[in-house]
Write an enzyme that holds these catalytic residues in place. Structure first.
Site, PDB file in Angstrom:
ATOM      1  CE1 TYR A   5     -11.226  -9.811   5.093  1.00  0.00           C
ATOM      2  CE2 TYR A   5     -12.000 -12.067   4.959  1.00  0.00           C
ATOM      3  CZ  TYR A   5     -11.302 -11.010   4.422  1.00  0.00           C
ATOM      4  OH  TYR A   5     -10.671 -11.150   3.217  1.00  0.00           O
ATOM      5  CG  MET A  31     -10.186  -2.311  11.018  1.00  0.00           C
ATOM      6  SD  MET A  31      -9.057  -0.898  11.098  1.00  0.00           S
ATOM      7  CE  MET A  31      -8.220  -1.017   9.569  1.00  0.00           C
ATOM      8  CE  LYS A  52      -4.124  -2.082   1.945  1.00  0.00           C
ATOM      9  NZ  LYS A  52      -5.192  -2.044   2.940  1.00  0.00           N
ATOM     10  CB  ALA A  64      -4.426  -1.623   9.193  1.00  0.00           C
ATOM     11  CB  ALA A 123       0.333   3.313  15.378  1.00  0.00           C
ATOM     12  CD  GLN A 158     -11.604  -2.638   0.102  1.00  0.00           C
ATOM     13  OE1 GLN A 158     -11.026  -1.887  -0.665  1.00  0.00           O
ATOM     14  NE2 GLN A 158     -11.776  -3.922  -0.164  1.00  0.00           N
TER      15      GLN A 158
HETATM   16  P1  ATR Z   1      -0.676  -3.137   8.832  1.00  0.00           P
HETATM   17  O1  ATR Z   1      -0.380  -2.511   7.511  1.00  0.00           O
HETATM   18  O2  ATR Z   1      -1.579  -4.347   8.763  1.00  0.00           O
HETATM   19  O3  ATR Z   1      -1.169  -2.147   9.837  1.00  0.00           O
HETATM   20  P2  ATR Z   1       1.901  -3.039  10.089  1.00  0.00           P
HETATM   21  O4  ATR Z   1       2.154  -1.704   9.495  1.00  0.00           O
HETATM   22  O5  ATR Z   1       2.992  -4.045  10.146  1.00  0.00           O
HETATM   23  O6  ATR Z   1       0.709  -3.764   9.317  1.00  0.00           O
HETATM   24  O7  ATR Z   1       1.299  -2.821  11.555  1.00  0.00           O
HETATM   25  C1  ATR Z   1       0.906  -3.882  12.366  1.00  0.00           C
HETATM   26  C2  ATR Z   1       0.287  -3.313  13.643  1.00  0.00           C
HETATM   27  O8  ATR Z   1      -0.033  -4.396  14.512  1.00  0.00           O
HETATM   28  C3  ATR Z   1       1.216  -2.392  14.400  1.00  0.00           C
HETATM   29  O9  ATR Z   1       0.430  -1.440  15.094  1.00  0.00           O
HETATM   30  C4  ATR Z   1       1.880  -3.386  15.365  1.00  0.00           C
HETATM   31  O10 ATR Z   1       2.467  -2.798  16.508  1.00  0.00           O
HETATM   32  P3  ATR Z   1       3.976  -2.191  16.408  1.00  0.00           P
HETATM   33  O11 ATR Z   1       3.860  -0.880  15.695  1.00  0.00           O
HETATM   34  O12 ATR Z   1       4.399  -2.064  17.820  1.00  0.00           O
HETATM   35  O13 ATR Z   1       4.774  -3.205  15.625  1.00  0.00           O
HETATM   36  C5  ATR Z   1       0.679  -4.216  15.746  1.00  0.00           C
HETATM   37  N1  ATR Z   1       1.026  -5.526  16.297  1.00  0.00           N
HETATM   38  C6  ATR Z   1       1.490  -6.594  15.613  1.00  0.00           C
HETATM   39  N2  ATR Z   1       1.636  -7.643  16.439  1.00  0.00           N
HETATM   40  C7  ATR Z   1       1.272  -7.241  17.675  1.00  0.00           C
HETATM   41  C8  ATR Z   1       1.200  -7.861  18.950  1.00  0.00           C
HETATM   42  N3  ATR Z   1       1.554  -9.131  19.119  1.00  0.00           N
HETATM   43  N4  ATR Z   1       0.776  -7.122  20.001  1.00  0.00           N
HETATM   44  C9  ATR Z   1       0.423  -5.823  19.855  1.00  0.00           C
HETATM   45  N5  ATR Z   1       0.473  -5.179  18.650  1.00  0.00           N
HETATM   46  C10 ATR Z   1       0.883  -5.875  17.587  1.00  0.00           C
END
Ligand code: ATR
Length: 288
Positions: free
Chosen positions: A225, A223, A69, A135, A132, A253
């Site tokens: 499913y 978000m 993206k 997504a 953050a 979307q």
């Molecule tokens: P996406 O595009 O799907 O948002 P991403 O940019 O890799 O993918 O972001 C994944 C999100 O899931 C982030 O907010 C991540 O937290 P970090 O920024 O600290 O990496 C969160 N995330 C992934 N695994 C997690 C976990 N086990 N516990 C809490 N947050 C998690």
């Protein structure tokens, strides 16, 4: 005379399980649009090249999913204000000269699913956005435009939540929304709408917040499913929240993308109901 159909696709990696071809084929049927929509598995290092290939093949547009993206936003000749703010695009429109316009319909899809399909107003509410990453960034602008009372962003990596808040501060001020970042471990307050925008359930890591955040009767929205959404929703429902997965967001979307490409709005609520039925039948067949 042989006519060629307008060609669209979803570009991603992985992409095999994408429901988008089914959704867009159904939209096309119901709106009497003739088009061809396929999955396109893109090599992880090959997005820009593959996009050029799609243009050379005469593609009219595409959806873009994980992990492309950000690259999609950068590859475009022009960006909608939503893409400029989020830095990420899920929809590309290709014109007759091969110029690419990037949009992001994820946030519109989320808002449509919450407000129209679930019948829950966002305006005036306190919203918690967990996550953050891309997504979360993709939906924050449209959420702010609904003018909730507040949006709190919490994330495992606090600095990323702070960055999102900084980027969206001008829009939040314009919409008169209190926008703040909080540490995940020290999260204060309770909320009317709690949105999981993390990949946490996907990894089976459980829920990263405590049940104190759930105001009685609140909406807990994942978000994700399917099976990926289950741990968060099961947790929220066990604590009295109404749970909703992201299937409606996916369909909504897609409907926004379809409208951008074809200038026609498909009957998204009907297609969502049909898709839920298809998935229920598949699940039944698997457990038989
Ligand atoms: P996406 O595009 O799907 O948002 P991403 O940019 O890799 O993918 O972001 C994944 C999100 O899931 C982030 O907010 C991540 O937290 P970090 O920024 O600290 O990496 C969160 N995330 C992934 N695994 C997690 C976990 N086990 N516990 C809490 N947050 C998690």
């Amino acid at each position: 005379m042989q006519t060629t159909l307008d060609m669209y696709c979803v570009m991603g990696n992985p992409v095999a399980h994408s429901r988008s071809p089914w959704i867009h084929a159904r939209f096309a049927q119901l709106t009497q649009q003739a088009l061809d929509y396929r999955r396109r598995l893109v090599p992880l290092q090959g997005f820009a090249e593959d996009l050029q290939q799609l243009i050379a093949e005469g593609g009219k547009g595409c959806n873009v999913t994980v992990p492309f993206k950000l690259e999609a936003a950068q590859a475009a000749h022009s960006q909608s204000p939503r893409v400029a703010l989020a830095g990420a695009a899920n929809t590309l429109v290709i014109d007759g000269d091969g110029r690419i316009h990037a949009d992001n319909t994820d946030g519109l899809g989320l808002v449509a699913d919450i407000t129209r399909n679930a019948g829950v107003a966002i305006t005036g509410k306190d919203v918690l956005l967990i996550g953050a990453g891309g997504a979360a960034a993709g939906v924050l602008g449209p959420l702010l435009e609904q003018q909730p009372r507040s949006i709190t962003i919490c994330n495992r990596t606090f600095a990323k939540a702070q960055t999102l808040v900084e980027q969206h501060a001008p829009l939040a001020a314009q919409q008169k929304v209190e926008l703040l970042a909080q540490e995940l471990q020290a999260l204060e307050g309770d909320f009317d709408i709690v949105i999981n925008a993390t990949a946490a359930s996907l990894q089976g890591a459980g829920t990263p917040v405590t049940a104190r955040v759930l105001r009685p009767g609140c909406l807990a929205y994942d978000m994700m499913y399917g099976a990926a959404a289950t741990p968060f929703l099961a947790w929220a429902q066990a604590h009295g929240a109404t749970g909703r997965d992201g299937l409606g967001m996916l369909v909504e979307q897609a409907a926004e993308s379809f409208a951008l490409w074809r200038g026609v709005r498909p009957p998204s609520q009907q297609v969502l109901e049909e898709l839920r039925e298809v998935i229920a039948q598949e699940t039944k067949a698997c457990t038989r």
